[in-house]
Enzyme design. Structure first.
Site, PDB file in Angstrom:
ATOM      1  CB  ALA A   1      -0.919   0.005   1.218  1.00 50.31           C
ATOM      2  CE  LYS A   2       4.993   0.898  -4.157  1.00 50.85           C
ATOM      3  NZ  LYS A   2       4.050  -0.200  -4.490  1.00 50.85           N
ATOM      4  CB  ILE A   3       0.703   3.651   4.332  1.00 52.10           C
ATOM      5  CG1 ILE A   3       1.556   2.713   5.195  1.00 52.10           C
ATOM      6  CG2 ILE A   3      -0.513   2.922   3.802  1.00 52.10           C
ATOM      7  CD1 ILE A   3       0.823   2.160   6.391  1.00 52.10           C
TER       8      ILE A   3
ATOM      9  CB  THR B   1       4.960  -1.493   1.253  1.00 51.16           C
ATOM     10  OG1 THR B   1       3.736  -1.153   0.598  1.00 51.16           O
ATOM     11  CG2 THR B   1       5.416  -2.881   0.839  1.00 51.16           C
TER      12      THR B   1
END
Length: 285
Positions: A101-103, A130
């Site tokens: 999700a690359k938060i 992620t």
């Protein structure tokens, strides 16, 4: 499915699985492009069917799945239901789910992100997620603490494999380190301050750099599980991808996406593709 607390840390579960099944992580990307290539319509039902086919093909031969979350969430509630179904199927097969999700946000939002993504008590029930440190490495500290408490992991983007990554991730700090090096050092520093053991902890890392940068970054991350993208890409040779983690095989999560998905949608062909990658990794160990 009734949520249950993991029996042990993410890092220990990964080490045990990779020792038994190998270090392969299967990328899950039900994008409109892949759905079309598999002869499926761009619907939530197709996303659900796509996941079922992958799980049927992989069985218990894969240690982890890296799931591109936006391709599910773009379908709203039905997409979230499809993601939960896929997560349950992965866990039933004894494997781990990394939600890609690359938060990245300010400190006061991180508990909310954890409640969405991390652990069996969260909405999406990921074993790991992620995250990016664009707003500063310290913004990840609340998320790392929650991951530690939930026996989950946070895979921080240290150096990504996309072609434009060097423009920002290769920029230099006043001390002369690259941004990627600074993030790696921050993760190692957090582990040292909060984990009290050299055993890998919740501060995991994504390292998609090319040699020699990849090897340099791996050396700066001695306490992290490492997600290593790049297998199956036209511009990456297997030996180059594996070289930096030859001495860290129990910590290396080796992700392949296109190299397997291109064999779909026939489960038998996907199964053959997965087995080929197991053998390819073994050839270059």
């Amino acid at each position: 499915m009734t949520p249950t607390r993991p029996a042990t840390s993410f890092a220990r579960r990964w080490a045990a699985l990779s020792a038994q099944r190998g270090g392969l992580c299967l990328g899950v990307a039900p994008s409109p492009v892949w759905l079309d290539r598999w002869g499926l319509a761009d619907t939530a039902e197709s996303v659900r069917r796509y996941g079922d086919v992958l799980l049927d093909a992989a069985g218990d031969s894969v240690s982890a799945y890296k799931v591109q979350v936006p391709f599910y969430l773009r379908h709203g509630a039905a997409g979230m239901a499809a993601l939960r179904r896929f997560r349950d199927g992965v866990h039933e097969r004894g494997a781990l789910v990394l939600l890609d999700a690359k938060i990245g946000d300010a400190e006061d939002t991180m508990a909310a992100y954890a409640d969405l993504y991390l652990g069996p008590q969260s909405q999406l029930g990921g074993d790991a997620v992620t995250a990016c440190a664009f707003m500063g490495a310290a913004t990840l500290h609340p998320l790392l603490r929650i991951a530690q408490d939930r026996d989950a992991a946070v895979f921080t983007l240290v150096r990504t494999s996309n072609h434009g990554a060097g423009e920002v991730q290769g920029s230099r700090t006043p001390e002369g380190h690259s941004t990627a090096q600074a993030i790696a050092d921050a993760l190692t520093g957090w582990h040292t301050a909060h984990c009290g053991t050299p055993e890998p902890g919740p501060a995991a890392a994504v390292v998609g750099a090319r040699l020699p940068e990849s090897a340099q970054l791996v050396r700066r991350l001695p306490h992290s599980v490492l997600e290593i993208p790049g297998l199956g890409r036209a511009d990456r040779r297997t030996e180059e991808v594996l070289a930096p983690v030859r001495d860290a095989a129990d910590r290396a999560m080796l992700t392949v996406t296109t190299g397997v998905l291109r064999h779909g949608p026939a489960p038998a062909a996907l199964r053959t593709g997965i087995q080929w990658w197991h053998e390819e990794i073994a050839r270059h160990r």
